[in-house]
Design an enzyme around this catalytic site. Structure first.
Site, short mmCIF file in Angstrom:
data_model
loop_
_atom_site.label_atom_id
_atom_site.label_comp_id
_atom_site.label_asym_id
_atom_site.label_seq_id
_atom_site.Cartn_x
_atom_site.Cartn_y
_atom_site.Cartn_z
N GLY A 50 0.83 -1.20 0.00
CA GLY A 50 0.00 0.00 0.00
C GLY A 50 0.86 1.25 0.00
O GLY A 50 1.68 1.44 -0.88
N ALA A 51 0.68 2.06 1.04
CA ALA A 51 1.36 3.35 1.17
C ALA A 51 1.08 4.24 -0.04
O ALA A 51 1.98 4.73 -0.69
CB ALA A 51 2.86 3.17 1.41
N HIS A 52 -0.22 4.41 -0.31
CA HIS A 52 -0.67 5.30 -1.37
C HIS A 52 -2.15 5.62 -1.15
O HIS A 52 -2.79 5.05 -0.27
CB HIS A 52 -0.46 4.68 -2.76
N ALA A 53 -2.67 6.52 -1.97
CA ALA A 53 -4.09 6.86 -1.97
C ALA A 53 -4.56 6.90 -3.41
O ALA A 53 -3.75 6.91 -4.34
CB ALA A 53 -4.32 8.22 -1.30
N ARG A 98 -3.70 4.50 2.48
CA ARG A 98 -3.80 3.15 3.02
C ARG A 98 -2.43 2.53 3.14
O ARG A 98 -1.53 2.79 2.35
CB ARG A 98 -4.73 2.28 2.19
#
Length: 135
Positions: A50-53, A98
């Site tokens: 993840g580590a993105h939107a 997220r």
């Protein structure tokens, strides 16, 4: 969008001695039509994803096997969900940062998405996400 719009959704669970059955209907159980399905698996211990939107994408995430933690942030508050059952999942509205971690051995994360893959919809830098959310 607000973190309060992201929520756990229980899915139908038809129990049978021969094995249980659960199903998902786009526009019925989840608040969008399904355009794409993908899944994460064989995530090495200690790894995260993840580590993105997404600017416009709606998603529904389920732990099909095993478990993992999903942390969501709307840029103001943050909440962590532990997903560990295949008969419920979490609806993720657009503009939520997220982060997934704490994958158990053999975990499988399935995601249903409201649109086809579009790299332009991603925000991969957290500072940029905060800037867009807070204007």
């Amino acid at each position: 969008m607000s973190l309060s719009q992201c929520r756990i959704i229980n899915l139908p669970k038809i129990e049978d001695a021969r094995g249980n059955l659960t199903f998902v209907e786009g526009g019925n159980h989840i608040p969008f039509d399904i355009k794409r399905v993908y899944y994460l698996y064989d995530v090495p211990g200690g790894s995260d994803r993840g580590a993105h939107a997404h600017r416009n994408l709606h998603q529904f995430m389920i732990a099909m096997s095993g478990s993992f933690d999903l942390t969501l942030s709307d840029g103001y508050e943050e909440k962590t969900f532990h997903l560990n059952r295949s008969y419920f999942g979490i609806y993720i509205c657009p503009m939520m940062w997220r982060y997934l971690d704490n994958f158990s051995s053999g975990a499988v994360c399935m995601v249903m998405a409201s649109a086809f893959y579009d790299e332009g919809d991603y925000i991969r830098d957290h500072d940029q996400f905060i800037k867009e959310v807070r204007g």
